[in-house]
Scaffold this motif. Structure first.
Motif, PDB file in Angstrom:
ATOM      1  N   MET A 368       0.729  -1.128  -0.144  1.00 37.27           N
ATOM      2  CA  MET A 368      -0.066   0.019  -0.034  1.00 37.27           C
ATOM      3  C   MET A 368       0.853   1.259  -0.082  1.00 37.27           C
ATOM      4  O   MET A 368       0.495   2.266  -0.742  1.00 37.27           O
ATOM      5  CB  MET A 368      -0.782   0.063   1.287  1.00 37.27           C
ATOM      6  N   GLN A 369       2.018   1.228   0.779  1.00 44.46           N
ATOM      7  CA  GLN A 369       2.590   2.381   1.118  1.00 44.46           C
ATOM      8  C   GLN A 369       4.241   2.557   0.610  1.00 44.46           C
ATOM      9  O   GLN A 369       4.765   3.641   0.555  1.00 44.46           O
ATOM     10  CB  GLN A 369       2.727   2.860   2.506  1.00 44.46           C
ATOM     11  N   GLY A 370       4.479   1.204  -0.035  1.00 42.37           N
ATOM     12  CA  GLY A 370       5.753   1.350  -0.488  1.00 42.37           C
ATOM     13  C   GLY A 370       6.999   1.006   0.735  1.00 42.37           C
ATOM     14  O   GLY A 370       6.678   0.958   2.044  1.00 42.37           O
ATOM     15  N   VAL A 371       8.193   1.139   0.522  1.00 44.60           N
ATOM     16  CA  VAL A 371       9.317   0.938   1.378  1.00 44.60           C
ATOM     17  C   VAL A 371       9.788   2.346   1.903  1.00 44.60           C
ATOM     18  O   VAL A 371       9.955   3.055   1.058  1.00 44.60           O
ATOM     19  CB  VAL A 371      10.580   0.260   1.012  1.00 44.60           C
ATOM     20  N   ASP A 372       9.739   2.568   3.192  1.00 44.96           N
ATOM     21  CA  ASP A 372       9.942   3.686   3.916  1.00 44.96           C
ATOM     22  C   ASP A 372       9.238   5.117   3.020  1.00 44.96           C
ATOM     23  O   ASP A 372      10.004   5.941   2.507  1.00 44.96           O
ATOM     24  CB  ASP A 372      11.364   4.138   3.934  1.00 44.96           C
TER      25      ASP A 372
END
Length: 666
Positions: A368-372
């Motif tokens: 949903m938000q990606g990595v970091d």
């Protein structure tokens, strides 16, 4: 010699005497007259059209084709010796003589016109032959046989056969070789859905159909088709079908690995591929799909035990048009690389991961938000591109918690369907952000979530921007949900079409509010011919607080005829009704009532509702103790009999096999 003695007629150059002339005229009249009018001195014909005072005109046809063997007395004498003018038409062998007769006492003043029969019977009609120059031109036209079917264009014949069902085509193919060729023409089998008829035709016919129509087939559905489980038949399919665009092989368990791989390699135009439950599908199959099917848009690999998430990753990276991915119960979705590929592509509109027990909060956050991701200081939400997801199914992902599900909020603004059934650890906090940021939400399934409360429904769902668009709500086995949560939902969610509320704590108040909501949103009809339709379905079985009183409220509202607003004396009829799935002891009455409402018989539906209510009330009174017990039991049995007769179809007095008392064994 005279004509009466059979002698030859006088030559034309010899003058005739007066008596001879009269005698010849009498002979002509005798020969040409009908036997019914004998004698020379007959009365004048009434039908004579000529008004010549001194004589009449008679036309006599003297054809050369007439008989020459007649007797002397019946032979017609030559008229050329008379003082008669003869005229003949040029080019014709028939001469027409016109002669005048003077007024004589022995001869009729105006003799009638008569036709001369040359040696024929006086009763037979006269027949004249055609001229010789016209006889060769009027040849009879020979009528040739016209084969309507053979003269019809091939396209029209194929179109006629397209109206037959597959089973009928197989039967018609036995009529003749011509029909056999038409029935197995590939143009009739561009779309083969064997799931509808595979049980009705033999396996050999199905294989023959696919083999004959192979180059034409674009849509192939072999879902549950047992005839193609043999490896030889699957090879026939693979060799024949080269232009598939939609392929469904769900349930074909005996598909061999190499056969499936050959099918995938030979169909580069595949757009929709369903391989649900196939044991032959592996990560290698996913790699072949990624290399051979660049046009793939929909891929279903649910319940394939030999496929892992890393194999699906190759398809996500290679197939740039993939919109629909269904990978239920596939292992390995805790892989961060696969989750990152789903985030980077951002093309998926439907993602089904139901039953993926390996999916955890970290992998869902990456999807949903990606990595970091970057976090907005003011709102605290991640600054990432909005996801294109419209349908998300995470049901039975048992490792998911509220911390991971929160990541869905504020990143999926186009979400229309959300399924979180079976994630038992979820609380109200996991859904608050999602409900506040999904204005297009229409389907919400929260089945078997023990931790959610009435506060989520009354304070968030009823006030959410999606409240007016919500159509389906499932709260089955949510034992903490009751009237406090559902009453605001019934008041605000006016577009609701189905609600699963079984095994909850709702009561009759929710049913009454649902009936009121349907009445408010419906448009009543002024004519009784309009048939009501079921626009809201409620499942309220196994709810301890739902009684027959709430069921009766629904039945009464479904068949209620109300006064028209602003029209004195006018009435309106219902156009919408509620379908109920309730306690099995009430279900037969509810079903019978609904049948009468849907066919427009509101009077019979109201009568059934009243008699059922009388029976239920009398039954409750009979169960109470104290004085008058026998009288109440007697009244209950009578009400039960009336209700049973009405439930049988509205025929009062109809007898049926029924037991009035309770069974001692049961």
């Amino acid at each position: 010699m005279s004509a009466d003695e059979g002698t030859a007629p006088t030559p034309p150059d010899v003058p005739l005497k007066g008596k001879s002339r009269q005698r010849i005229l009498r002979g002509i009249q005798r020969i040409s007259s009908s036997p019914s009018l004998p004698g020379v001195g007959r009365s004048r014909s009434i039908s004579n059209p000529y008004s010549i005072r001194y004589g009449s005109i008679s036309c006599v046809s003297l054809s050369t084709a007439g008989p020459s063997q007649a007797s002397p007395r019946s032979a017609t004498p030559q008229l050329s010796a008379l003082n008669v003018t003869g005229a003949s038409h040029p080019g014709s062998k028939t001469k027409v003589f016109m002669f005048e007769e003077e007024n004589d006492d022995d001869v009729e003043e105006f003799p009638a016109i008569r036709k001369v029969n040359h040696g024929l019977s006086s009763t037979s009609p006269a027949v004249s032959s055609l001229p010789s120059e016209l006889r060769g031109r009027t040849k009879p036209v020979e009528k040739k046989d016209f084969n309507f079917w053979e003269a019809m264009p091939h396209e029209i014949r194929i179109h006629i056969f397209s109206y037959f069902r597959p089973k009928e085509l197989v039967r018609i193919s036995r009529v003749s070789k011509t029909f056999y060729g038409f029935c197995f023409d590939g143009q009739l089998w561009t779309s083969i859905d064997a799931s509808e008829f595979y049980q009705e035709i033999p396996a050999a016919s199905l294989a023959r159909i696919i083999a004959a129509a192979g180059p034409f087939v674009k849509d192939l559905n072999l879902r549950g088709c047992v005839q193609v489980e043999h490896y030889k038949r699957t090879e026939v399919i693979v060799k024949s079908c080269k232009n598939l665009m939609n392929a469904t092989l769900e349930g074909c368990r005996n598909f061999q690995k190499h056969t499936l791989h050959n099918l995938l390699r030979s169909n580069e135009k595949l757009v929709h591929l369903n391989l649900t439950g196939l044991a032959a599908v592996t990560n290698t199959s996913c790699k072949i799909i990624a290399e051979s099917c660049p046009q793939l848009e929909s891929f279903n690999v649910s319940w394939c035990q030999k496929v892992e998430a890393r194999g699906i990753k190759t398809i996500i990276d290679a197939c740039t048009k993939l919109r629909d991915l269904r990978a239920g119960e596939v292992r390995g979705f805790d892989c961060a690389a696969t989750a990152e590929s789903i985030f980077k592509t951002n093309r998926l509109e439907r993602l089904v991961l139901s039953g993926c027990s390996d999916l955890n909060d970290e992998a869902l956050k990456i999807m949903m938000q990606g990595v970091d991701p970057e976090i907005d200081i003011l709102t605290g939400h991640p600054v990432v591109p909005a996801r294109r997801l419209r349908h998300l199914d995470l049901s039975r992902c048992i490792r998911l918690t509220s911390a991971g599900v929160k990541a869905i909020g504020h990143v999926v603004p186009d979400l229309e369907g959300l399924q979180l059934s079976g994630c038992k650890t979820l609380t109200d906090a996991a859904l608050e952000l999602i409900l506040a940021s999904t204005p297009r939400l229409t389907h919400l399934e929260l089945e078997d979530l023990d931790e959610i409360t009435n506060s989520l429904l009354s304070e968030h769902l009823a006030k959410a921007p999606c409240a007016g668009n919500l159509e389906h709500l499932s709260l089955s086995y949510c034992e903490n949900i009751g009237d406090l949560g559902m009453l605001p939902v019934m008041q605000k969610c006016i577009g609701l079409k189905s609600a699963d509320l079984d095994n909850t704590r709702i009561s009759d108040l929710v049913l009454a509010e649902a009936a009121s909501m349907v009445i408010k949103r419906s448009k009543p009809a002024s004519a009784g011919e309009v048939r009501p339709k079921v626009t809201l379905r409620l499942a309220v079985y196994d709810c301890q607080n739902v009684t027959w009183t709430g069921i009766r409220e629904i039945l009464f509202r479904n068949a209620q005829v109300r006064p028209a607003v602003g029209q004195p004396g006018g009435i309106t009829y219902p156009t919408e009704s509620i379908g109920l799935k309730c306690f099995y002891g009430f279900q037969m009455t509810v079903d019978e009532h609904q049948k009468r409402v849907l066919r427009g018989d509101l009077v019979a539906a109201g009568r059934l509702e009243r008699k059922w209510a009388d029976y239920m009330q009398a039954n409750e009174e009979a169960g109470a103790g104290g004085a008058g017990y026998r009288r109440r039991r007697r009244r209950a049995r009578h009400a039960q009999a009336l209700h049973a007769d009405e439930e049988d179809g509205g025929i009062v007095g109809r007898r049926r096999a029924r037991t009035l008392g309770s069974c001692s064994v049961m």
